[in-house]
Motif scaffolding. Structure first.
Motif, PDB file in Angstrom:
ATOM      1  N   ALA A   1       0.843  -1.205   0.000  1.00 53.27           N
ATOM      2  CA  ALA A   1       0.000   0.000   0.000  1.00 53.27           C
ATOM      3  C   ALA A   1       0.875   1.251   0.000  1.00 53.27           C
ATOM      4  O   ALA A   1       0.632   2.199  -0.744  1.00 53.27           O
ATOM      5  N   VAL A   2       1.925   1.240   0.814  1.00 57.61           N
ATOM      6  CA  VAL A   2       2.786   2.438   0.921  1.00 57.61           C
ATOM      7  C   VAL A   2       3.581   2.644  -0.366  1.00 57.61           C
ATOM      8  O   VAL A   2       3.658   3.759  -0.888  1.00 57.61           O
ATOM      9  N   THR A   3       4.156   1.556  -0.880  1.00 55.86           N
ATOM     10  CA  THR A   3       5.055   1.746  -2.027  1.00 55.86           C
ATOM     11  C   THR A   3       4.300   1.888  -3.345  1.00 55.86           C
ATOM     12  O   THR A   3       4.867   2.384  -4.319  1.00 55.86           O
ATOM     13  N   SER A   4       3.048   1.486  -3.377  1.00 48.20           N
ATOM     14  CA  SER A   4       2.289   1.662  -4.631  1.00 48.20           C
ATOM     15  C   SER A   4       1.559   3.004  -4.642  1.00 48.20           C
ATOM     16  O   SER A   4       0.979   3.392  -5.647  1.00 48.20           O
ATOM     17  N   ARG A   5       1.588   3.704  -3.527  1.00 50.35           N
ATOM     18  CA  ARG A   5       1.034   5.065  -3.546  1.00 50.35           C
ATOM     19  C   ARG A   5       1.987   5.970  -4.305  1.00 50.35           C
ATOM     20  O   ARG A   5       3.192   5.943  -4.112  1.00 50.35           O
ATOM     21  N   ARG A   6       1.443   6.694  -5.223  1.00 54.75           N
ATOM     22  CA  ARG A   6       2.249   7.690  -5.935  1.00 54.75           C
ATOM     23  C   ARG A   6       1.310   8.777  -6.385  1.00 54.75           C
ATOM     24  O   ARG A   6       0.089   8.595  -6.342  1.00 54.75           O
ATOM     25  N   ALA A   7       1.882   9.893  -6.791  1.00 57.08           N
ATOM     26  CA  ALA A   7       1.045  11.003  -7.246  1.00 57.08           C
ATOM     27  C   ALA A   7       0.565  10.681  -8.659  1.00 57.08           C
ATOM     28  O   ALA A   7       1.341  10.747  -9.610  1.00 57.08           O
ATOM     29  N   VAL A   8      -0.690  10.292  -8.756  1.00 56.28           N
ATOM     30  CA  VAL A   8      -1.263   9.924 -10.058  1.00 56.28           C
ATOM     31  C   VAL A   8      -1.849  11.176 -10.704  1.00 56.28           C
ATOM     32  O   VAL A   8      -2.554  11.951 -10.054  1.00 56.28           O
ATOM     33  N   ARG A   9      -1.514  11.363 -11.968  1.00 57.27           N
ATOM     34  CA  ARG A   9      -1.952  12.596 -12.645  1.00 57.27           C
ATOM     35  C   ARG A   9      -2.776  12.289 -13.889  1.00 57.27           C
ATOM     36  O   ARG A   9      -2.700  12.991 -14.893  1.00 57.27           O
ATOM     37  N   GLY A  10      -3.555  11.231 -13.801  1.00 54.67           N
ATOM     38  CA  GLY A  10      -4.487  10.879 -14.873  1.00 54.67           C
ATOM     39  C   GLY A  10      -5.497   9.899 -14.300  1.00 54.67           C
ATOM     40  O   GLY A  10      -5.128   8.792 -13.883  1.00 54.67           O
ATOM     41  N   PHE A  11      -6.767  10.325 -14.231  1.00 56.88           N
ATOM     42  CA  PHE A  11      -7.815   9.492 -13.621  1.00 56.88           C
ATOM     43  C   PHE A  11      -8.915   9.234 -14.644  1.00 56.88           C
ATOM     44  O   PHE A  11      -9.137  10.048 -15.551  1.00 56.88           O
TER      45      PHE A  11
ATOM     46  N   GLU B   1      12.389  17.714 -14.055  1.00 57.32           N
ATOM     47  CA  GLU B   1      12.876  17.041 -15.267  1.00 57.32           C
ATOM     48  C   GLU B   1      12.048  15.790 -15.545  1.00 57.32           C
ATOM     49  O   GLU B   1      11.621  15.527 -16.659  1.00 57.32           O
ATOM     50  N   GLN B   2      11.853  15.002 -14.461  1.00 58.61           N
ATOM     51  CA  GLN B   2      11.129  13.732 -14.618  1.00 58.61           C
ATOM     52  C   GLN B   2       9.670  13.993 -14.994  1.00 58.61           C
ATOM     53  O   GLN B   2       9.163  13.428 -15.951  1.00 58.61           O
ATOM     54  N   ARG B   3       9.042  14.900 -14.250  1.00 56.99           N
ATOM     55  CA  ARG B   3       7.608  15.149 -14.447  1.00 56.99           C
ATOM     56  C   ARG B   3       7.327  15.699 -15.845  1.00 56.99           C
ATOM     57  O   ARG B   3       6.440  15.222 -16.530  1.00 56.99           O
ATOM     58  N   TYR B   4       8.076  16.709 -16.250  1.00 54.11           N
ATOM     59  CA  TYR B   4       7.779  17.338 -17.530  1.00 54.11           C
ATOM     60  C   TYR B   4       8.470  16.617 -18.684  1.00 54.11           C
ATOM     61  O   TYR B   4       7.961  16.608 -19.800  1.00 54.11           O
ATOM     62  N   GLY B   5       9.610  15.972 -18.389  1.00 53.25           N
ATOM     63  CA  GLY B   5      10.279  15.153 -19.409  1.00 53.25           C
ATOM     64  C   GLY B   5       9.353  14.035 -19.874  1.00 53.25           C
ATOM     65  O   GLY B   5       9.283  13.717 -21.067  1.00 53.25           O
TER      66      GLY B   5
ATOM     67  N   ILE C   1       8.172  17.678 -22.490  1.00 47.63           N
ATOM     68  CA  ILE C   1       8.316  19.139 -22.398  1.00 47.63           C
ATOM     69  C   ILE C   1       9.746  19.471 -21.962  1.00 47.63           C
ATOM     70  O   ILE C   1      10.176  19.055 -20.882  1.00 47.63           O
ATOM     71  N   PRO C   2      10.481  20.213 -22.799  1.00 50.83           N
ATOM     72  CA  PRO C   2      11.857  20.549 -22.410  1.00 50.83           C
ATOM     73  C   PRO C   2      11.893  21.556 -21.264  1.00 50.83           C
ATOM     74  O   PRO C   2      10.934  22.305 -21.059  1.00 50.83           O
ATOM     75  N   ARG C   3      13.026  21.565 -20.565  1.00 49.39           N
ATOM     76  CA  ARG C   3      13.217  22.401 -19.384  1.00 49.39           C
ATOM     77  C   ARG C   3      12.884  23.879 -19.630  1.00 49.39           C
ATOM     78  O   ARG C   3      12.247  24.537 -18.800  1.00 49.39           O
TER      79      ARG C   3
ATOM     80  N   ALA D   1       4.765  25.619 -21.683  1.00 45.40           N
ATOM     81  CA  ALA D   1       4.217  24.256 -21.792  1.00 45.40           C
ATOM     82  C   ALA D   1       4.155  23.594 -20.417  1.00 45.40           C
ATOM     83  O   ALA D   1       3.194  22.871 -20.105  1.00 45.40           O
ATOM     84  N   ARG D   2       5.146  23.864 -19.586  1.00 51.59           N
ATOM     85  CA  ARG D   2       5.108  23.320 -18.220  1.00 51.59           C
ATOM     86  C   ARG D   2       3.885  23.856 -17.487  1.00 51.59           C
ATOM     87  O   ARG D   2       3.179  23.119 -16.805  1.00 51.59           O
ATOM     88  N   GLN D   3       3.644  25.144 -17.658  1.00 50.39           N
ATOM     89  CA  GLN D   3       2.514  25.762 -16.988  1.00 50.39           C
ATOM     90  C   GLN D   3       1.186  25.188 -17.485  1.00 50.39           C
ATOM     91  O   GLN D   3       0.270  24.927 -16.715  1.00 50.39           O
ATOM     92  N   ARG D   4       1.134  24.962 -18.812  1.00 48.36           N
ATOM     93  CA  ARG D   4      -0.092  24.374 -19.379  1.00 48.36           C
ATOM     94  C   ARG D   4      -0.333  22.994 -18.775  1.00 48.36           C
ATOM     95  O   ARG D   4      -1.452  22.651 -18.399  1.00 48.36           O
ATOM     96  N   ALA D   5       0.750  22.202 -18.679  1.00 45.73           N
ATOM     97  CA  ALA D   5       0.604  20.856 -18.106  1.00 45.73           C
ATOM     98  C   ALA D   5       0.180  20.962 -16.647  1.00 45.73           C
ATOM     99  O   ALA D   5      -0.690  20.225 -16.172  1.00 45.73           O
ATOM    100  N   ALA D   6       0.767  21.917 -15.936  1.00 48.83           N
ATOM    101  CA  ALA D   6       0.452  22.069 -14.509  1.00 48.83           C
ATOM    102  C   ALA D   6      -1.002  22.487 -14.312  1.00 48.83           C
ATOM    103  O   ALA D   6      -1.602  22.209 -13.266  1.00 48.83           O
ATOM    104  N   SER D   7      -1.583  23.124 -15.321  1.00 48.04           N
ATOM    105  CA  SER D   7      -2.957  23.606 -15.136  1.00 48.04           C
ATOM    106  C   SER D   7      -3.954  22.445 -15.002  1.00 48.04           C
ATOM    107  O   SER D   7      -5.074  22.643 -14.527  1.00 48.04           O
TER     108      SER D   7
END
Ligand SMILES: Cc1cc2nc3c(=O)[nH]c(=O)nc-3n(C[C@H](O)[C@H](O)[C@H](O)COP(=O)(O)O)c2cc1C
Length: 234
Positions: A15-25, A106-110, A114-116, A121-127
């Motif tokens: 349960a602990v290790t499979s928890r992660r921040a999911v960004r698509g539901f 880097e990991q999240r937007y890569g 989306i380049p650094r 584009a980062r902001q659009r994704a964050a929205s």
């Protein structure tokens, strides 16, 4: 998994290790009775002197749609964010934290290609935060404005309990400080009593497994943990 969607047995490690921040539901609804079960169990989280300083508002259906709609309208007209009512990070984040934060970016937007340097584009994704990444349920967690660091830590333990219990129900989550930048919009719908401030939101739902955004790594154990117990070195 049982017919009600609850795992009959779920190892705590899993349960602990499979928890992660999911960004698509997916839009599959989360049953109210499951949320109630999770929040009833999470109430057993520890807190100094058992003061239980968390205030959770759980939204589904029309009220959540309304929060998302209002946030979306603000984004569409380029409305400035609300000033978060607390400092999200120290102004000068020093090593190793600034390096870990950069690696996360880097990991999240890569993962989205989306380049650094493409901040727009980062902001659009964050929205997507303010659509709860499509999640059909969300929790908004408040804390009394006059609470101190120890009570904020209590709230963190509570939220982690919620997220781990959600795993036991086959659900995923994403904790979101991003909602603190839209705290007025959330307040318009949940009407919290005076004196509370919005720490974070949390998207809750079933993962859309067509969205694979990878996984944030962790520092090696010896960077964050020092064992001083003599037994371990024998
Ligand atoms: C208090 C808190 C606030 C967070 N805020 C956001 C957020 O606003 N948006 C987001 O996408 N992720 C947010 N996260 C998720 C973190 O980015 C994530 O937990 C971290 O990168 C580690 O990844 P993992 O949870 O997938 O293991 C937040 C996490 C915490 C604990």
């Amino acid at each position: 998994m049982s017919s009600c969607g609850r795992w009959a047995v779920l190892d705590v490690y899993e349960a602990v290790t499979s928890r992660r921040a999911v960004r698509g539901f997916t839009d599959r609804p989360v049953p109210g009775k499951v949320l109630e079960r999770v929040l009833s169990a999470a109430a057993w989280a520890p807190s100094g002197s058992n003061i239980q300083p968390w205030h959770a508002y759980v939204l589904t259906g029309a009220p959540l749609a309304e929060v998302k709609k209002r946030a979306g309208e603000r984004l569409a007209v380029g409305d400035a964010w609300d000033e978060p009512e607390y400092e999200m990070y120290p102004p000068a984040l020093k090593p190793p934290y600034c390096e870990r934060r950069a690696a996360f970016g880097e990991q999240r937007y890569g993962a989205l290609g989306i380049p650094r340097e493409d901040l727009e584009a980062r902001q659009r994704a964050a929205s997507a935060n303010w659509d709860c990444f499509g999640a059909p349920a969300a929790l908004f967690c408040y804390i009394d404005r006059d609470m101190g660091p120890a009570q904020w830590a209590d709230v963190g333990m509570y939220l982690q309990s919620v997220m781990v219990l959600l795993r036991a129900e086959g659900l995923h989550s994403c904790p979101q400080m991003a909602w603190a930048k839209f705290h007025r919009t959330v307040a318009e719908v949940v009407s919290p009593p005076d004196g509370l401030l919005l720490f974070c939101g949390m998207s809750i739902g079933f993962e859309d497994d067509t969205v694979d955004l990878g996984r944030a790594e962790r520092a090696p154990l010896d960077e964050t943990v020092t064992f001083i117990d003599g037994y371990l070195s024998e």
